[in-house]
Scaffold this motif. Structure first.
Motif, PDB file in Angstrom:
ATOM      1  N   ALA A 173       0.836  -1.119   0.097  1.00  0.00           N
ATOM      2  CA  ALA A 173       0.035  -0.016  -0.113  1.00  0.00           C
ATOM      3  C   ALA A 173       0.881   1.227   0.047  1.00  0.00           C
ATOM      4  CB  ALA A 173      -0.981   0.178   1.310  1.00  0.00           C
ATOM      5  N   PHE A 174       1.985   1.260   0.885  1.00  0.00           N
ATOM      6  CA  PHE A 174       2.901   2.388   0.885  1.00  0.00           C
ATOM      7  C   PHE A 174       3.426   2.566  -0.586  1.00  0.00           C
ATOM      8  CE2 PHE A 174       3.380   2.040   5.724  1.00  0.00           C
ATOM      9  CZ  PHE A 174       2.604   3.054   5.845  1.00  0.00           C
TER      10      PHE A 174
ATOM     11  N   GLU B 127       2.128   1.597  -3.374  1.00  0.00           N
ATOM     12  CA  GLU B 127       1.145   2.194  -4.509  1.00  0.00           C
ATOM     13  C   GLU B 127       0.794   3.558  -4.324  1.00  0.00           C
ATOM     14  OE1 GLU B 127      -0.757   0.752  -7.026  1.00  0.00           O
ATOM     15  OE2 GLU B 127       0.942  -0.615  -6.939  1.00  0.00           O
ATOM     16  N   GLU B 128       0.873   3.960  -2.890  1.00  0.00           N
ATOM     17  CA  GLU B 128       0.763   5.404  -2.622  1.00  0.00           C
ATOM     18  C   GLU B 128       1.779   6.358  -3.176  1.00  0.00           C
ATOM     19  OE1 GLU B 128      -1.396   8.727  -1.123  1.00  0.00           O
ATOM     20  OE2 GLU B 128      -1.930   6.569  -1.476  1.00  0.00           O
TER      21      GLU B 128
ATOM     22  N   ARG C 100       1.165   6.640  -6.964  1.00  0.00           N
ATOM     23  CA  ARG C 100      -0.040   7.616  -7.092  1.00  0.00           C
ATOM     24  C   ARG C 100       0.681   8.898  -7.096  1.00  0.00           C
ATOM     25  NH1 ARG C 100      -3.537  10.809  -4.788  1.00  0.00           N
ATOM     26  NH2 ARG C 100      -2.681  10.386  -2.685  1.00  0.00           N
ATOM     27  N   LYS C 101       1.315   9.280  -6.172  1.00  0.00           N
ATOM     28  CA  LYS C 101       1.751  10.714  -5.899  1.00  0.00           C
ATOM     29  C   LYS C 101       2.881  11.065  -7.024  1.00  0.00           C
ATOM     30  CE  LYS C 101       1.213  11.137  -0.865  1.00  0.00           C
ATOM     31  NZ  LYS C 101       1.963  11.521   0.378  1.00  0.00           N
TER      32      LYS C 101
END
Length: 111
Positions: free
Chosen positions: A91-92, A94-95, A98-99
């Protein structure tokens, strides 16, 4: 109005056989790839453990924690904890992606 009549055996017998053989080939390839990854990981772990004393101390601490957690809570909680940690790392990542995409989009808009 004519109808097309199929004669002979249906292709489902060979299709099922082909699907099964394809599945077995993919399963074998997956098992082989996982075994190679595990072997490489094991040798890299041994190298890092022997070459870097700080890594050895950290690895011993993690092993001690996991062993204590396993003895206190059981196998399913231990597997769940490992899965949760893997999911959190994913999840980190992917975040961060995304950023980065958002930042690139802003840079493209500003051009």
């Amino acid at each position: 109005m004519g109808y097309k009549v199929k004669r002979g055996s249906t292709p489902t017998d060979s299709s099922i056989k082909e699907m099964f053989l394809s599945f077995m080939r993919r399963l074998a390839a997956t098992v082989i790839i996982m075994a190679v990854m595990a072997a490489i990981g094991y040798f890299l772990y041994q190298f890092a453990y022997n070459a870097f004393p700080v890594f050895a101390i950290a690895a011993d601490d993690v092993a001690k924690f996991v062993k204590g957690f396993y003895h206190e809570h059981g196998v399913w909680a231990t597997i769940g904890m490992a899965g949760f940690i893997c999911l959190a790392v994913w999840a980190f990542g992917e975040e961060a992606k995304r950023k980065d995409r958002q930042k690139q989009a802003m840079n493209e808009m500003m051009k």
